[in-house]
Design a protein around this motif. Structure first.
Motif, short mmCIF file in Angstrom:
data_model
loop_
_atom_site.label_atom_id
_atom_site.label_comp_id
_atom_site.label_asym_id
_atom_site.label_seq_id
_atom_site.Cartn_x
_atom_site.Cartn_y
_atom_site.Cartn_z
N PRO A 1 77.18 4.09 24.67
CA PRO A 1 77.28 3.99 23.21
C PRO A 1 75.91 4.05 22.53
N LEU A 2 75.84 4.73 21.41
CA LEU A 2 74.60 4.88 20.67
C LEU A 2 73.99 3.52 20.32
N GLU A 3 74.82 2.59 19.83
CA GLU A 3 74.28 1.29 19.44
C GLU A 3 73.70 0.54 20.64
N ALA A 4 74.38 0.59 21.79
CA ALA A 4 73.88 -0.10 22.99
C ALA A 4 72.55 0.48 23.42
N ARG A 5 72.40 1.79 23.34
CA ARG A 5 71.14 2.44 23.73
C ARG A 5 70.02 2.06 22.77
N ARG B 1 73.71 -6.74 31.19
CA ARG B 1 73.13 -5.44 31.52
C ARG B 1 72.78 -4.68 30.25
N ASN B 2 71.53 -4.25 30.15
CA ASN B 2 71.13 -3.39 29.04
C ASN B 2 71.51 -1.95 29.35
N ALA B 3 71.73 -1.19 28.30
CA ALA B 3 72.02 0.23 28.46
C ALA B 3 70.75 0.99 28.83
N ASP B 4 70.93 2.18 29.35
CA ASP B 4 69.84 3.11 29.58
C ASP B 4 69.72 3.97 28.33
N ALA C 1 63.84 9.25 17.49
CA ALA C 1 65.07 9.98 17.19
C ALA C 1 66.30 9.14 17.49
N LEU C 2 66.25 8.36 18.57
CA LEU C 2 67.37 7.48 18.91
C LEU C 2 67.61 6.44 17.82
N ILE C 3 66.54 5.78 17.37
CA ILE C 3 66.69 4.75 16.33
C ILE C 3 67.09 5.39 15.01
N ARG C 4 66.59 6.57 14.73
CA ARG C 4 66.98 7.27 13.50
C ARG C 4 68.48 7.61 13.53
N ASP C 5 68.96 8.06 14.66
CA ASP C 5 70.40 8.38 14.78
C ASP C 5 71.25 7.13 14.63
N TRP C 6 70.78 6.03 15.20
CA TRP C 6 71.51 4.76 15.10
C TRP C 6 71.63 4.31 13.65
N VAL C 7 70.52 4.35 12.93
CA VAL C 7 70.54 3.95 11.52
C VAL C 7 71.39 4.92 10.70
N ALA C 8 71.29 6.19 10.99
CA ALA C 8 72.05 7.20 10.24
C ALA C 8 73.55 7.00 10.39
N ALA C 9 73.96 6.48 11.54
CA ALA C 9 75.39 6.29 11.82
C ALA C 9 75.96 5.01 11.22
N MET C 10 75.10 4.17 10.66
CA MET C 10 75.56 2.89 10.09
C MET C 10 76.28 3.10 8.77
N ALA C 11 77.30 2.27 8.56
CA ALA C 11 78.01 2.26 7.27
C ALA C 11 77.50 1.11 6.43
N GLY C 12 77.66 1.24 5.14
CA GLY C 12 77.26 0.18 4.22
C GLY C 12 76.15 0.65 3.29
N ARG C 13 75.72 -0.27 2.42
CA ARG C 13 74.68 0.05 1.46
C ARG C 13 73.90 -1.20 1.10
N CYS C 14 72.68 -1.01 0.64
CA CYS C 14 71.85 -2.14 0.20
C CYS C 14 71.82 -2.13 -1.32
N ASP C 15 72.35 -3.18 -1.94
CA ASP C 15 72.39 -3.27 -3.40
C ASP C 15 71.17 -4.04 -3.89
#
Length: 391
Positions: free
Chosen positions: A280-284, A270-273, A377-391
């Motif tokens: 959950p933000l990631e599921a959406r 089942r996909n999220a709505d 806005a949904l995808i922006r919020d998802w990316v903003a909530a991610m931890a980590g960094r690109c070296d």
């Protein structure tokens, strides 16, 4: 289950979409109903009404007997158009369940998707966003079917399962809204969107030509197999407001004889709505990317060379774009270095392309001319909530 689909579709009607095959063929009619559906095995009718799926009666677009409406957990964005989706199958046939892929539909299946906008006033071409009730069969318009005094029909796409495979037939609605005509060459319809904040935005609704259908519906370049996108377990495993009551769509289709081999909904994917903030933000976000991008961005799809895979089944962070440099994005990078930069949506190519309306940069390439602000806005919020960094 409260009612069988055929009885439900009859009540709904009373209450109130590879390439294209050519040549002549036989026609098989459905059992009796208020407007019998006709399966055209080879012929491509010039009028949508010749299919009998969506008759216009009493100022409404209605559903013929045996025609089942359906919805998706998270729908594809198409310039805020509302969508009325239906499935019909010949008597005695059914689709075979698949947990991941599109269901295996029998020859004779007719799937339609009608694009419409609520009218925002008497001014010609002034429309309101229809995605607030998208996929609900016009529930906000007084039940199944659509009240033509309150909505403007734009196009109906017909997908028909023939012996040779699926065929896609695009129909453009006439100005009088009484019928739609086969329109292989596509069309551009100027409209003005009346937003909820009172602002207006002019845009051009682009109806794809018949050849462009394969751009999204061929999800495997090796096999070149044309497939519907929406009728998958994860998209259909949600409740729907049928005339007989609210019920899970998988259970409803199975009980009606339109689907075999399906497990209980709890055991199906089942996909999220994406609109449900309680989930959950990631599921959406993943559900949104799956339906809008996954049919091309997969290891066998049209965008396979990008290395960016956005289907629901992907678990590898690099495939999802985490700190992945672009392969062949060209101007689509917007000057950014990685598809996704954790915690930094403004530096992520994925967010840039979803927000863009520039040819050569915007994604998806087909199906929209406007940016979907809420989806971005949904995808922006998802990316903003991610931890980590690109070296």
């Amino acid at each position: 289950m409260r009612a069988r689909v055929r009885a439900i579709a009859l009540a709904a009607a009373l209450l109130a979409a590879a390439g294209c095959d050519g040549g002549n063929g036989t026609a098989t009619e459905a059992p009796a109903g208020p407007s019998a559906v006709v399966f055209h095995a080879g012929e491509n009718p010039e009028r949508l009404s010749d299919w009998g799926v969506l008759p216009v009666a009493g100022g409404r677009l209605t559903l013929a007997g045996g025609v089942v409406p359906y919805d998706l957990a998270t729908p594809l964005f198409t310039d805020h158009a509302g969508k009325l989706r239906t499935i019909w199958m010949p008597a005695g046939t059914s689709a075979r369940y698949d947990a991941a892929a599109t269901f295996d539909f029998p020859v004779g299946t007719v799937i339609t998707k009608t694009f419409y906008y609520p009218r925002a006033g008497a001014e010609d071409g002034l429309v309101a966003p229809g995605d607030r009730t998208a996929g609900q069969g016009g529930a906000g318009q007084g039940g199944f079917g659509l009240d033509l005094s309150r909505v403007r029909l734009i196009e109906t796409r017909v997908l028909v399962r023939r012996e040779s495979g699926w065929a896609a037939l695009p129909y453009l609605w006439d100005a009088d809204q009484k019928d739609a005509r086969l329109h292989r060459t596509g069309a551009v319809i100027p409209l003005t969107l009346a937003r909820e904040d009172g602002s207006r935005e002019r845009f051009a609704y682009v109806m794809p030509n018949a050849n462009q259908c394969a751009g999204c519906h061929v999800d495997n370049l090796a096999s070149r197999a044309f497939q519907p996108i929406g009728p998958k377990a994860r998209h259909l495993n949600v409740d729907f407001d049928y005339p007989g009551g609210r019920e899970n769509q998988l259970r409803h289709l199975a009980a009606a004889g339109y689907l075999t081999g399906a497990p209980e909904p709890a055991a199906a994917p089942r996909n999220a709505d994406w609109r449900d903030t309680a989930q959950p933000l990631e599921a959406r976000a993943r559900a949104y990317l799956d339906i809008n991008c996954g049919h091309c961005h997969n290891p066998a799809g049209a965008a396979k060379t990008s290395g960016l895979h956005l289907g629901a089944e992907v678990t590898d962070a690099r495939e999802l774009g985490f700190c992945k440099p672009p392969v062949a994005a060209g101007q689509g990078t917007g000057g950014h270095r990685f598809d996704i930069v954790p915690g930094r949506p403004h530096e992520s190519i994925l967010v840039y392309r979803l927000a863009s309306v520039k040819p050569g940069a915007m994604m998806p390439e087909l199906g929209r001319t406007l940016a979907h602000d809420q989806g971005v806005a949904l995808i922006r919020d998802w990316v903003a909530a991610m931890a980590g960094r690109c070296d």
